[in-house]
Design a protein around this motif. Structure first.
Motif, PDB file in Angstrom:
ATOM      1  N   LYS A 163      -1.899   8.596 -17.480  1.00 27.61           N
ATOM      2  CA  LYS A 163      -2.252   7.178 -17.506  1.00 27.61           C
ATOM      3  C   LYS A 163      -1.618   6.437 -16.334  1.00 27.61           C
ATOM      4  O   LYS A 163      -2.268   5.645 -15.652  1.00 27.61           O
ATOM      5  N   ILE A 164      -0.327   6.704 -16.124  1.00 33.36           N
ATOM      6  CA  ILE A 164       0.378   6.040 -15.022  1.00 33.36           C
ATOM      7  C   ILE A 164      -0.235   6.427 -13.683  1.00 33.36           C
ATOM      8  O   ILE A 164      -0.413   5.586 -12.791  1.00 33.36           O
ATOM      9  N   PHE A 165      -0.577   7.710 -13.525  1.00 34.54           N
ATOM     10  CA  PHE A 165      -1.206   8.173 -12.289  1.00 34.54           C
ATOM     11  C   PHE A 165      -2.539   7.476 -12.060  1.00 34.54           C
ATOM     12  O   PHE A 165      -2.838   7.032 -10.937  1.00 34.54           O
ATOM     13  N   ALA A 166      -3.368   7.359 -13.099  1.00 31.79           N
ATOM     14  CA  ALA A 166      -4.701   6.780 -12.941  1.00 31.79           C
ATOM     15  C   ALA A 166      -4.619   5.328 -12.485  1.00 31.79           C
ATOM     16  O   ALA A 166      -5.344   4.901 -11.576  1.00 31.79           O
ATOM     17  N   VAL A 167      -3.737   4.542 -13.092  1.00 31.92           N
ATOM     18  CA  VAL A 167      -3.595   3.143 -12.704  1.00 31.92           C
ATOM     19  C   VAL A 167      -3.051   3.029 -11.284  1.00 31.92           C
ATOM     20  O   VAL A 167      -3.544   2.248 -10.463  1.00 31.92           O
ATOM     21  N   SER A 168      -2.035   3.826 -10.963  1.00 35.55           N
ATOM     22  CA  SER A 168      -1.438   3.785  -9.619  1.00 35.55           C
ATOM     23  C   SER A 168      -2.434   4.238  -8.563  1.00 35.55           C
ATOM     24  O   SER A 168      -2.487   3.672  -7.459  1.00 35.55           O
ATOM     25  N   PHE A 169      -3.223   5.257  -8.876  1.00 33.98           N
ATOM     26  CA  PHE A 169      -4.224   5.746  -7.932  1.00 33.98           C
ATOM     27  C   PHE A 169      -5.245   4.662  -7.622  1.00 33.98           C
ATOM     28  O   PHE A 169      -5.617   4.445  -6.460  1.00 33.98           O
ATOM     29  N   GLY A 170      -5.696   3.955  -8.664  1.00 32.55           N
ATOM     30  CA  GLY A 170      -6.666   2.877  -8.446  1.00 32.55           C
ATOM     31  C   GLY A 170      -6.111   1.771  -7.576  1.00 32.55           C
ATOM     32  O   GLY A 170      -6.782   1.274  -6.662  1.00 32.55           O
ATOM     33  N   MET A 171      -4.867   1.370  -7.813  1.00 32.25           N
ATOM     34  CA  MET A 171      -4.272   0.306  -6.999  1.00 32.25           C
ATOM     35  C   MET A 171      -4.040   0.781  -5.567  1.00 32.25           C
ATOM     36  O   MET A 171      -4.153  -0.005  -4.620  1.00 32.25           O
ATOM     37  N   GLY A 172      -3.730   2.060  -5.388  1.00 34.86           N
ATOM     38  CA  GLY A 172      -3.563   2.586  -4.041  1.00 34.86           C
ATOM     39  C   GLY A 172      -4.850   2.571  -3.251  1.00 34.86           C
ATOM     40  O   GLY A 172      -4.857   2.249  -2.056  1.00 34.86           O
ATOM     41  N   VAL A 173      -5.964   2.910  -3.912  1.00 33.29           N
ATOM     42  CA  VAL A 173      -7.266   2.887  -3.236  1.00 33.29           C
ATOM     43  C   VAL A 173      -7.626   1.473  -2.825  1.00 33.29           C
ATOM     44  O   VAL A 173      -8.081   1.215  -1.696  1.00 33.29           O
ATOM     45  N   LEU A 205       8.627  14.369   1.330  1.00 31.29           N
ATOM     46  CA  LEU A 205       9.832  14.463   0.511  1.00 31.29           C
ATOM     47  C   LEU A 205      10.206  13.113  -0.069  1.00 31.29           C
ATOM     48  O   LEU A 205      10.635  13.014  -1.235  1.00 31.29           O
ATOM     49  N   GLY A 206      10.034  12.048   0.715  1.00 32.78           N
ATOM     50  CA  GLY A 206      10.314  10.710   0.204  1.00 32.78           C
ATOM     51  C   GLY A 206       9.431  10.352  -0.981  1.00 32.78           C
ATOM     52  O   GLY A 206       9.876   9.720  -1.944  1.00 32.78           O
ATOM     53  N   SER A 207       8.167  10.763  -0.928  1.00 31.24           N
ATOM     54  CA  SER A 207       7.253  10.504  -2.037  1.00 31.24           C
ATOM     55  C   SER A 207       7.683  11.256  -3.287  1.00 31.24           C
ATOM     56  O   SER A 207       7.690  10.703  -4.398  1.00 31.24           O
ATOM     57  N   PHE A 208       8.040  12.533  -3.118  1.00 30.47           N
ATOM     58  CA  PHE A 208       8.487  13.324  -4.266  1.00 30.47           C
ATOM     59  C   PHE A 208       9.771  12.756  -4.865  1.00 30.47           C
ATOM     60  O   PHE A 208       9.925  12.682  -6.083  1.00 30.47           O
ATOM     61  N   ILE A 209      10.704  12.359  -4.013  1.00 33.67           N
ATOM     62  CA  ILE A 209      11.984  11.833  -4.496  1.00 33.67           C
ATOM     63  C   ILE A 209      11.784  10.487  -5.190  1.00 33.67           C
ATOM     64  O   ILE A 209      12.424  10.197  -6.211  1.00 33.67           O
ATOM     65  N   THR A 210      10.892   9.661  -4.647  1.00 26.86           N
ATOM     66  CA  THR A 210      10.593   8.383  -5.294  1.00 26.86           C
ATOM     67  C   THR A 210      10.088   8.595  -6.714  1.00 26.86           C
ATOM     68  O   THR A 210      10.554   7.958  -7.673  1.00 26.86           O
ATOM     69  N   THR A 211       9.126   9.504  -6.865  1.00 25.39           N
ATOM     70  CA  THR A 211       8.596   9.808  -8.190  1.00 25.39           C
ATOM     71  C   THR A 211       9.658  10.443  -9.069  1.00 25.39           C
ATOM     72  O   THR A 211       9.737  10.158 -10.270  1.00 25.39           O
ATOM     73  N   CYS A 212      10.492  11.292  -8.491  1.00 28.84           N
ATOM     74  CA  CYS A 212      11.550  11.965  -9.242  1.00 28.84           C
ATOM     75  C   CYS A 212      12.482  10.951  -9.891  1.00 28.84           C
ATOM     76  O   CYS A 212      12.805  11.064 -11.086  1.00 28.84           O
ATOM     77  N   PHE A 213      12.912   9.951  -9.143  1.00 30.43           N
ATOM     78  CA  PHE A 213      13.838   8.972  -9.706  1.00 30.43           C
ATOM     79  C   PHE A 213      13.132   8.035 -10.680  1.00 30.43           C
ATOM     80  O   PHE A 213      13.779   7.507 -11.601  1.00 30.43           O
ATOM     81  N   ALA A 214      11.838   7.806 -10.505  1.00 35.46           N
ATOM     82  CA  ALA A 214      11.091   7.041 -11.503  1.00 35.46           C
ATOM     83  C   ALA A 214      11.014   7.818 -12.816  1.00 35.46           C
ATOM     84  O   ALA A 214      11.221   7.255 -13.901  1.00 35.46           O
ATOM     85  N   HIS A 273       0.812  -1.216   0.000  1.00 35.31           N
ATOM     86  CA  HIS A 273       0.000   0.000   0.000  1.00 35.31           C
ATOM     87  C   HIS A 273       0.843   1.262   0.000  1.00 35.31           C
ATOM     88  O   HIS A 273       0.513   2.237  -0.684  1.00 35.31           O
ATOM     89  N   VAL A 274       1.941   1.274   0.747  1.00 35.08           N
ATOM     90  CA  VAL A 274       2.715   2.503   0.888  1.00 35.08           C
ATOM     91  C   VAL A 274       3.317   2.937  -0.442  1.00 35.08           C
ATOM     92  O   VAL A 274       3.555   4.129  -0.683  1.00 35.08           O
ATOM     93  N   LEU A 275       3.546   1.991  -1.358  1.00 36.71           N
ATOM     94  CA  LEU A 275       4.183   2.329  -2.618  1.00 36.71           C
ATOM     95  C   LEU A 275       3.299   3.190  -3.503  1.00 36.71           C
ATOM     96  O   LEU A 275       3.749   4.189  -4.076  1.00 36.71           O
ATOM     97  N   PHE A 276       2.028   2.803  -3.629  1.00 33.73           N
ATOM     98  CA  PHE A 276       1.165   3.478  -4.602  1.00 33.73           C
ATOM     99  C   PHE A 276       0.725   4.871  -4.150  1.00 33.73           C
ATOM    100  O   PHE A 276       0.793   5.819  -4.948  1.00 33.73           O
ATOM    101  N   PRO A 277       0.253   5.070  -2.908  1.00 31.26           N
ATOM    102  CA  PRO A 277      -0.049   6.448  -2.500  1.00 31.26           C
ATOM    103  C   PRO A 277       1.175   7.361  -2.561  1.00 31.26           C
ATOM    104  O   PRO A 277       1.067   8.523  -2.970  1.00 31.26           O
ATOM    105  N   ALA A 278       2.340   6.857  -2.148  1.00 29.73           N
ATOM    106  CA  ALA A 278       3.542   7.685  -2.212  1.00 29.73           C
ATOM    107  C   ALA A 278       3.846   8.080  -3.657  1.00 29.73           C
ATOM    108  O   ALA A 278       4.202   9.234  -3.942  1.00 29.73           O
ATOM    109  N   PHE A 279       3.700   7.135  -4.571  1.00 26.94           N
ATOM    110  CA  PHE A 279       3.965   7.423  -5.978  1.00 26.94           C
ATOM    111  C   PHE A 279       2.950   8.407  -6.556  1.00 26.94           C
ATOM    112  O   PHE A 279       3.307   9.309  -7.312  1.00 26.94           O
ATOM    113  N   THR A 280       1.681   8.258  -6.171  1.00 26.48           N
ATOM    114  CA  THR A 280       0.662   9.171  -6.704  1.00 26.48           C
ATOM    115  C   THR A 280       0.802  10.573  -6.111  1.00 26.48           C
ATOM    116  O   THR A 280       0.446  11.555  -6.769  1.00 26.48           O
TER     117      THR A 280
END
Length: 463
Positions: A56-66, A186-195, A18-25
């Protein structure tokens, strides 16, 4: 293997997903707002293509996070009913505030962001994207407030073993909350940044979507060069706060077993094999006094060792010790890569450096790994407490049997492999297809609506 251990494994398994998808979104929503702002300012079609690609990536990740969040919430009632009974008067309202603010905000504007391009004005669409990004941050605020209260409870009274809130300001802004909120955001932003940087570097190495890849990589390098050092500073402040309120967590992170002599200082253990039974470290590699410098900001400072409390009051040392080093090690690599890339970008040599492009490729999943490792440190480090100092984990578990817990864990594993396996496969398909140009409006003003949940139609075979 008893029901308590299986319940902890089950919760750890679910929360790790769970922590992966909300952080990424969280990071992706802000990235979408930035990309759309660049499109409105420049009208460069590449920015528009990037917006639809990452949408597109956000929409799929958001759904899996929910989906993963709903499953995780169920476990409070099925596996940890005593936690809901004792602390539900705090946890319940805080999670309700999240629904009343973040979910309503996201639900109001998510549809406009996903399906409103060309149907509403550009300014309204951009405003909707910003509101979705704000909603993810508001959600982070309430979730971290609730979780931080479990670590540093405040603003309550205890009546017959039940928590009763007395001061909601102290409940929400409990002692660890500001540091943990900043660290997680900040961890969420950095995770997305490196992706984003990893995807951009991959395109540049393959020679496809070159302009889009260049914009993604340059934005990631600039952002990482600024925010990773800030994260190091925030992490240091968070560590000092943890030492004040949860000293045994710090002792486990450092595998600090015994009191040091006056003036000796505490070494920084770079590597070791902790032995919890013998209460010492094997194959230890340490730097003298550096632990004192980092944690007490003095050469001869000291802090409580693990042996200062009974064994029953200590967190599990081995997983906390190694998870912390994974997190810090990846953070160090991020800092080195970001600063070297920034220097090469300033010199105009970034895009020609095959080693740096390959480095960004390899570091694409680093943020996700560091996030999970950080959560392992946070949650395992507060053991044996589920509400620190108030409710032990063993006392929070329900009456479920071993077989019931094992069966539900097996169902979760199979279900997650199927659902999230397909979801991740679809995300990979979107990334491999890359940004595609969008058709301009027809002369009569009609146009084909954008399809935010669809990947490119090209098959993956042969690519």
């Amino acid at each position: 293997m008893d029901a308590l251990l299986l319940s902890r494994i089950q919760f750890g398994f679910v929360v790790s997903f769970h922590v992966l998808f909300p952080a990424f979104t969280i990071g992706t929503a802000s990235w979408l707002a930035f990309v759309e702002w660049r499109w409105l300012r420049t009208r460069n079609p590449v920015w528009r293509e990037l917006f639809f690609f990452w949408q597109k990536i956000f929409a799929v990740s958001f759904g899996m996070g929910v989906v993963s969040g709903i499953v995780m919430a169920f476990q409070f009632g099925t596996n940890w009913p005593r936690l809901s009974e004792v602390a539900g008067t705090v946890i319940g309202p805080l999670l309700t505030y999240e629904v009343l603010t973040a979910f309503f905000l996201e639900a109001s504007f998510l549809g406009v962001m996903l399906f409103g391009w060309g149907r509403v004005s550009p300014r309204l669409h951009f405003f909707s994207t910003c509101m979705v990004a704000l909603g993810t941050l508001v959600s982070t605020f309430w979730i971290l407030s609730s979780n931080s209260w479990l670590h540093t409870p405040a603003g309550y009274t205890l009546v017959d073993g039940i928590v009763h809130p007395q001061d909601w300001w102290q409940v929400v802004f409990n002692p660890s909350f500001p540091y943990r909120l900043a660290h997680m955001a900040l961890g969420s932003f950095i995770t997305t940044c490196f992706a984003i940087g990893g995807v951009g570097a991959w395109y540049l190495r393959r020679g496809v979507h070159v302009e889009a890849g260049r914009k993604m990589l340059v934005a990631a390098v600039v952002f990482a060069a600024i925010t990773v050092p800030v994260q190091v500073f925030v992490g240091d402040m968070h560590g000092l706060n943890t030492l004040e309120h949860q000293p045994m967590k710090i002792a486990a992170m450092e595998a600090h077993w015994h009191e040091t002599r006056p003036g000796e200082g505490v070494p920084l253990v770079l590597f070791a094999v902790p032995n919890e039974k013998e209460e010492r470290n094997h194959f230890e590699v340490a730097i003298p006094k550096l632990g004192s410098v980092i944690l007490t900001h003095s050469l001869d400072g000291s802090f409580a060792p693990l042996t200062s409390v009974p064994v029953s009051e200590r967190p599990p040392v081995v997983p906390v010790f190694y998870a912390f080093r994974i997190m810090v090690g990846l953070g160090t690599l991020m800092l080195i890569l970001a600063w070297i890339s920034a220097v090469q970008l300033w010199r105009g040599r970034l895009l020609q450096s095959k080693w740096l492009l390959r480095g960004w490729n390899w570091m694409l999943p680093s943020g996700f790994i560091a996030l999970v490792a950080g959560w392992f440190v946070t949650e395992m480090g507060r053991q044996p407490w589920v509400v620190y100092g108030l409710l032990r984990t063993a006392d929070a578990a329900g009456p479920q049997t071993v077989w019931m817990t094992a069966l539900s864990l097996a169902v979760y594993v199979v279900g997650y492999v199927f659902v999230f396996g397909w979801g991740i496969w679809y995300l990979v398909k979107i990334v491999r297809s890359g940004p595609v140009s969008q058709e301009p409006p027809h002369e009569d003003g009609a146009h084909t609506p954008a399809r935010p949940l669809s990947a490119a139609d090209e098959p993956l075979e042969g690519r």
